[in-house]
Enzyme design. Structure first.
Site, PDB file in Angstrom:
ATOM      1  N   PRO A  97       0.766  -1.016  -0.036  1.00 61.46           N
ATOM      2  CA  PRO A  97       0.118  -0.058  -0.157  1.00 61.46           C
ATOM      3  C   PRO A  97       0.980   1.382  -0.135  1.00 61.46           C
ATOM      4  O   PRO A  97       0.606   2.326  -0.675  1.00 61.46           O
ATOM      5  CB  PRO A  97      -0.805  -0.110   1.305  1.00 61.46           C
ATOM      6  CG  PRO A  97      -0.893  -1.425   1.557  1.00 61.46           C
ATOM      7  CD  PRO A  97       0.456  -2.304   0.890  1.00 61.46           C
ATOM      8  N   GLY A 124       5.618   1.573  -3.821  1.00 64.28           N
ATOM      9  CA  GLY A 124       5.279   1.210  -5.342  1.00 64.28           C
ATOM     10  C   GLY A 124       6.501   1.312  -6.046  1.00 64.28           C
ATOM     11  O   GLY A 124       7.486   0.394  -6.246  1.00 64.28           O
ATOM     12  N   SER A 125       6.673   2.349  -6.476  1.00 59.50           N
ATOM     13  CA  SER A 125       8.010   2.648  -7.447  1.00 59.50           C
ATOM     14  C   SER A 125       9.421   2.424  -6.819  1.00 59.50           C
ATOM     15  O   SER A 125      10.300   1.852  -7.329  1.00 59.50           O
ATOM     16  CB  SER A 125       7.983   4.053  -8.185  1.00 59.50           C
ATOM     17  OG  SER A 125       6.809   4.209  -8.904  1.00 59.50           O
ATOM     18  N   GLY A 172       9.640  -9.532 -16.850  1.00 57.02           N
ATOM     19  CA  GLY A 172       8.252  -9.313 -16.869  1.00 57.02           C
ATOM     20  C   GLY A 172       8.156  -8.162 -17.683  1.00 57.02           C
ATOM     21  O   GLY A 172       7.064  -8.030 -18.538  1.00 57.02           O
ATOM     22  N   GLN A 187     -10.937   6.458 -32.404  1.00 57.68           N
ATOM     23  CA  GLN A 187     -11.093   7.736 -33.011  1.00 57.68           C
ATOM     24  C   GLN A 187     -11.815   7.173 -34.633  1.00 57.68           C
ATOM     25  O   GLN A 187     -12.489   7.584 -34.990  1.00 57.68           O
ATOM     26  CB  GLN A 187      -9.943   8.523 -33.379  1.00 57.68           C
ATOM     27  CG  GLN A 187     -10.166  10.172 -33.923  1.00 57.68           C
ATOM     28  CD  GLN A 187     -11.087  10.677 -32.842  1.00 57.68           C
ATOM     29  OE1 GLN A 187     -11.054  10.189 -31.722  1.00 57.68           O
ATOM     30  NE2 GLN A 187     -11.755  11.690 -33.243  1.00 57.68           N
ATOM     31  N   GLY A 234     -15.164   6.095 -34.419  1.00 57.43           N
ATOM     32  CA  GLY A 234     -16.111   7.008 -34.338  1.00 57.43           C
ATOM     33  C   GLY A 234     -16.821   6.497 -32.774  1.00 57.43           C
ATOM     34  O   GLY A 234     -16.300   6.012 -31.739  1.00 57.43           O
ATOM     35  N   GLU A 286       4.874  -3.038 -13.246  1.00 58.23           N
ATOM     36  CA  GLU A 286       6.215  -3.338 -13.942  1.00 58.23           C
ATOM     37  C   GLU A 286       7.325  -2.261 -14.058  1.00 58.23           C
ATOM     38  O   GLU A 286       8.200  -2.237 -14.906  1.00 58.23           O
ATOM     39  CB  GLU A 286       6.194  -4.587 -14.861  1.00 58.23           C
ATOM     40  CG  GLU A 286       5.379  -5.463 -14.686  1.00 58.23           C
ATOM     41  CD  GLU A 286       5.734  -6.980 -14.869  1.00 58.23           C
ATOM     42  OE1 GLU A 286       6.962  -6.832 -15.336  1.00 58.23           O
ATOM     43  OE2 GLU A 286       4.746  -7.621 -14.868  1.00 58.23           O
ATOM     44  N   THR A 335       6.649   2.126 -13.841  1.00 59.36           N
ATOM     45  CA  THR A 335       5.919   3.152 -14.687  1.00 59.36           C
ATOM     46  C   THR A 335       6.630   3.723 -15.615  1.00 59.36           C
ATOM     47  O   THR A 335       7.978   3.545 -15.828  1.00 59.36           O
ATOM     48  CB  THR A 335       5.412   4.346 -13.707  1.00 59.36           C
ATOM     49  OG1 THR A 335       6.778   5.112 -13.155  1.00 59.36           O
ATOM     50  CG2 THR A 335       4.741   4.055 -12.612  1.00 59.36           C
ATOM     51  N   SER A 336       6.201   4.349 -16.676  1.00 54.78           N
ATOM     52  CA  SER A 336       6.969   5.075 -17.792  1.00 54.78           C
ATOM     53  C   SER A 336       8.059   5.866 -17.122  1.00 54.78           C
ATOM     54  O   SER A 336       9.046   6.061 -17.870  1.00 54.78           O
ATOM     55  CB  SER A 336       6.178   5.726 -18.826  1.00 54.78           C
ATOM     56  OG  SER A 336       5.274   4.843 -19.349  1.00 54.78           O
TER      57      SER A 336
HETATM   58  C1  LIG Z   1      -3.940  -3.829 -12.457  1.00 55.33           C
HETATM   59  C2  LIG Z   1      -2.460  -4.111 -11.723  1.00 55.33           C
HETATM   60  C3  LIG Z   1      -1.850  -5.126 -11.455  1.00 55.33           C
HETATM   61  C4  LIG Z   1      -0.646  -5.048 -11.000  1.00 55.33           C
HETATM   62  N1  LIG Z   1      -0.089  -6.417 -10.444  1.00 55.33           N
HETATM   63  C5  LIG Z   1       1.175  -6.596  -9.531  1.00 55.33           C
HETATM   64  C6  LIG Z   1       1.911  -7.627  -9.276  1.00 55.33           C
HETATM   65  O1  LIG Z   1       1.322  -8.653  -9.825  1.00 55.33           O
HETATM   66  N2  LIG Z   1       2.815  -7.648  -8.220  1.00 55.33           N
HETATM   67  C7  LIG Z   1       3.296  -6.380  -7.849  1.00 55.33           C
HETATM   68  O2  LIG Z   1       4.074  -6.438  -6.986  1.00 55.33           O
HETATM   69  N3  LIG Z   1       2.773  -5.239  -8.109  1.00 55.33           N
HETATM   70  C8  LIG Z   1       1.692  -5.014  -9.075  1.00 55.33           C
HETATM   71  N4  LIG Z   1       1.130  -4.091  -9.552  1.00 55.33           N
HETATM   72  C9  LIG Z   1       1.379  -2.779  -8.744  1.00 55.33           C
HETATM   73  C10 LIG Z   1       2.397  -1.813  -9.716  1.00 55.33           C
HETATM   74  O3  LIG Z   1       3.445  -2.331 -10.023  1.00 55.33           O
HETATM   75  C11 LIG Z   1       2.516  -0.357  -9.327  1.00 55.33           C
HETATM   76  O4  LIG Z   1       1.240   0.044  -9.122  1.00 55.33           O
HETATM   77  C12 LIG Z   1       3.483   0.373  -9.956  1.00 55.33           C
HETATM   78  O5  LIG Z   1       4.691  -0.078  -9.560  1.00 55.33           O
HETATM   79  C13 LIG Z   1       3.568   1.744  -9.506  1.00 55.33           C
HETATM   80  O6  LIG Z   1       3.487   1.880  -7.974  1.00 55.33           O
HETATM   81  P1  LIG Z   1       2.587   2.934  -7.417  1.00 55.33           P
HETATM   82  O7  LIG Z   1       1.207   2.466  -7.732  1.00 55.33           O
HETATM   83  O8  LIG Z   1       2.769   2.785  -5.754  1.00 55.33           O
HETATM   84  O9  LIG Z   1       2.685   4.221  -7.787  1.00 55.33           O
HETATM   85  P2  LIG Z   1       3.886   5.404  -7.291  1.00 55.33           P
HETATM   86  O10 LIG Z   1       4.942   4.717  -6.955  1.00 55.33           O
HETATM   87  O11 LIG Z   1       3.297   6.142  -5.895  1.00 55.33           O
HETATM   88  O12 LIG Z   1       3.925   6.599  -8.274  1.00 55.33           O
HETATM   89  C14 LIG Z   1       3.008   7.419  -8.344  1.00 55.33           C
HETATM   90  C15 LIG Z   1       3.476   8.300  -9.709  1.00 55.33           C
HETATM   91  O13 LIG Z   1       4.751   9.095  -9.203  1.00 55.33           O
HETATM   92  C16 LIG Z   1       5.574   8.812 -10.232  1.00 55.33           C
HETATM   93  N5  LIG Z   1       6.961   8.591  -9.405  1.00 55.33           N
HETATM   94  C17 LIG Z   1       7.533   7.958  -8.319  1.00 55.33           C
HETATM   95  N6  LIG Z   1       8.561   7.857  -8.221  1.00 55.33           N
HETATM   96  C18 LIG Z   1       9.159   8.694  -9.154  1.00 55.33           C
HETATM   97  C19 LIG Z   1      10.698   9.014  -9.341  1.00 55.33           C
HETATM   98  N7  LIG Z   1      11.582   8.749  -8.632  1.00 55.33           N
HETATM   99  N8  LIG Z   1      10.652   9.966 -10.330  1.00 55.33           N
HETATM  100  C20 LIG Z   1       9.635  10.299 -11.002  1.00 55.33           C
HETATM  101  N9  LIG Z   1       8.190  10.112 -11.079  1.00 55.33           N
HETATM  102  C21 LIG Z   1       7.914   9.009  -9.930  1.00 55.33           C
HETATM  103  C22 LIG Z   1       5.133   7.369 -10.920  1.00 55.33           C
HETATM  104  O14 LIG Z   1       5.929   7.376 -12.147  1.00 55.33           O
HETATM  105  C23 LIG Z   1       3.680   7.795 -10.842  1.00 55.33           C
HETATM  106  O15 LIG Z   1       3.584   8.549 -12.075  1.00 55.33           O
HETATM  107  C24 LIG Z   1      -0.163  -3.713 -10.308  1.00 55.33           C
HETATM  108  C25 LIG Z   1      -0.682  -2.749 -10.240  1.00 55.33           C
HETATM  109  C26 LIG Z   1      -1.873  -2.845 -10.987  1.00 55.33           C
HETATM  110  C27 LIG Z   1      -2.641  -1.562 -10.962  1.00 55.33           C
END
Ligand SMILES: Cc1cc2nc3c(=O)[nH]c(=O)nc-3n(C[C@H](O)[C@H](O)[C@H](O)COP(=O)(O)OP(=O)(O)OC[C@H]3O[C@@H](n4cnc5c(N)ncnc54)[C@H](O)[C@@H]3O)c2cc1C
Length: 386
Positions: free
Chosen positions: A128, A131-132, A242, A336, A339, A363, A365-366
């Site tokens: 929770p 993430g990143s 992945g 698009q 339509g 896996e 983010t961009s």
């Molecule tokens: C449908 C789904 C399936 C998934 N399956 C799995 C799975 O099987 N196993 C698993 O472990 N995870 C899984 N995930 C989790 C997914 O990998 C995370 O959501 C992802 O890594 C991003 O983490 P976050 O959502 O906490 O976003 P955050 O890390 O909070 O990021 C929020 C925003 O901040 C930006 N950001 C964060 N840090 C930086 C930085 N240093 N510089 C610039 N920008 C930054 C990000 O790019 C993003 O735009 C899944 C997610 C979804 C939605």
């Protein structure tokens, strides 16, 4: 440089294409509408040998090369990204990690079950609050009774409600930071382990997504994957595989957008002509074609490097970044071309859009892919604060 597929690769591609057309596409809309995780379809995917395809035959896989695996994933991704997620998670994240890091005993016990589909596995990294910044996992593993006790929670875990085994990344010593992270292979029927379905997703509605809760789950040293402190490396090596799989799936989405748009534009008539005859419609289609080709070639390059066991983190990140963003662009353009009909689920393009959207998030983010690419270009790691 040889961009021709071998006869075997062409056959693998044709077989996967027919399978997607016959088994996946006819069920995709209903599964999406019902938010149904289609276990019957998972069984058929397993029967085709598409779970664990690059895993060695000795362990129940098909010993396929990575380019071939990418071709399969592309076709499944064209069919339905929810089905593709099963293949990507099971094969690239879970089975691939166990094959790379597991003991002989772990490989013999778990891999055949994953490759046959008898078991599903999930990859529990995200939390929770984490993430990143994956090195900061807060799930805690503490030494107890000669083994480990794990407590914490994991968020957004694909296949988490159906998995028999969960890769759980946990911190064993917070002072060691990422060097204290370990990865455990946790049987999901262990006391203290529970999962909850996550609903209300924009896309991937037929994919099983879970929140996992671990409350004093006891595991033995034998259930450790790699060594204490290897967890972060295991996670990064899993993501190298992945991301390749996600990128290949996105080539499938992009190709699906091209196919659907061409077909629709040839059939749909306005101003007494097929809309395909309008230059502005052709522009939308031409841009999709270029994006699809570029994404595919980047995926093939990454696969080529993987097959030669050459470093490919950069090339995999480039492919993942480009292919996922391209899939979003193509799906948007495909709507698009369609339509108003592109906005309802009579055609698959709105699902392509909803399903593509998550691929630029998970896996890595961009933004994270760009920081990996930027690190290679500049030699400066923007992910680690000065
Ligand atoms: C449908 C789904 C399936 C998934 N399956 C799995 C799975 O099987 N196993 C698993 O472990 N995870 C899984 N995930 C989790 C997914 O990998 C995370 O959501 C992802 O890594 C991003 O983490 P976050 O959502 O906490 O976003 P955050 O890390 O909070 O990021 C929020 C925003 O901040 C930006 N950001 C964060 N840090 C930086 C930085 N240093 N510089 C610039 N920008 C930054 C990000 O790019 C993003 O735009 C899944 C997610 C979804 C939605």
């Amino acid at each position: 440089m040889n961009l021709d597929l071998t006869d075997e690769q062409q056959l693998i591609r044709e077989t996967a294409r027919e399978f997607a057309d016959r088994e996946i596409i006819p069920r995709a809309r209903e599964n999406d509408r019902a938010e149904r995780f289609d276990t019957e379809l998972v069984k058929r995917i397993a029967e085709m040998g598409y779970l664990g395809a690059p895993v060695a035959e000795d362990y129940g896989g098909r010993s396929l090369d990575y380019v071939s695996y990418g071709l399969i994933v592309e076709e499944i991704g064209r069919g339905d990204s929810s089905a593709r997620t099963v293949v990507s998670v099971q094969t690239s994240l879970v089975a691939g990690s166990i094959e790379q890091w597991g003991t002989e005993e772990q490989k013999r016990e778990i891999l055949p079950k994953l490759c046959s589909g008898e078991w599903l596995g999930c990859f529990g990294l995200t939390e929770p609050g984490t993430g990143s910044d994956a090195a900061s996992v807060a799930t805690r593993a503490t030494r107890r009774n000669g083994g480990w006790s794990i407590s914490g929670s994991k968020m957004f875990i694909s296949l988490g409600n159906n998995a028999k085994v969960a890769m759980v990344f946990a911190q064993t010593d917070p002072e060691q930071k990422h060097r204290g992270v370990a990865c455990f292979l946790v049987p999901t029927d262990r006391p203290g382990f529970s999962s909850q379905e996550i609903h209300g997703k924009l896309g991937l509605r037929a994919s099983d997504t879970a929140e996992l809760s671990l409350d004093g789950v006891e595991v033995s040293d034998d259930e450790l994957l790699g060594q204490i402190g290897d967890g972060f490396k295991i996670a990064m090596s899993a993501l190298d595989r992945g991301r390749y799989s996600v990128a290949a799936g996105c080539v499938g989405i992009a190709q699906g957008c091209v196919n659907e748009s061409v077909k629709y534009a040839q059939e749909r008539r306005q101003f007494d002509r097929p809309i395909a005859s309008f230059q502005l419609v052709q522009e939308l289609i031409a841009e999709m074609v270029v994006d699809t080709d570029a994404a595919r070639l980047l995926v093939w390059r990454a696969g080529h490097l993987k097959d030669r066991k050459r470093p490919n983190t950069l090339e995999t990140s480039i492919a993942k970044y480009y292919a996922t963003e391209a899939a979003v662009r193509c799906a948007n353009a495909a709507i698009q071309v369609h339509g108003g009909y592109g906005y309802i689920d009579e055609y698959p393009v709105e699902r392509y859009m909803r399903d593509a959207r998550v691929t630029t998030l998970y896996e890595g983010t961009s933004q994270i892919q760009k920081l990996i690419i930027g690190r290679h270009a500049t030699g400066i790691n923007a992910l680690i604060p000065e």
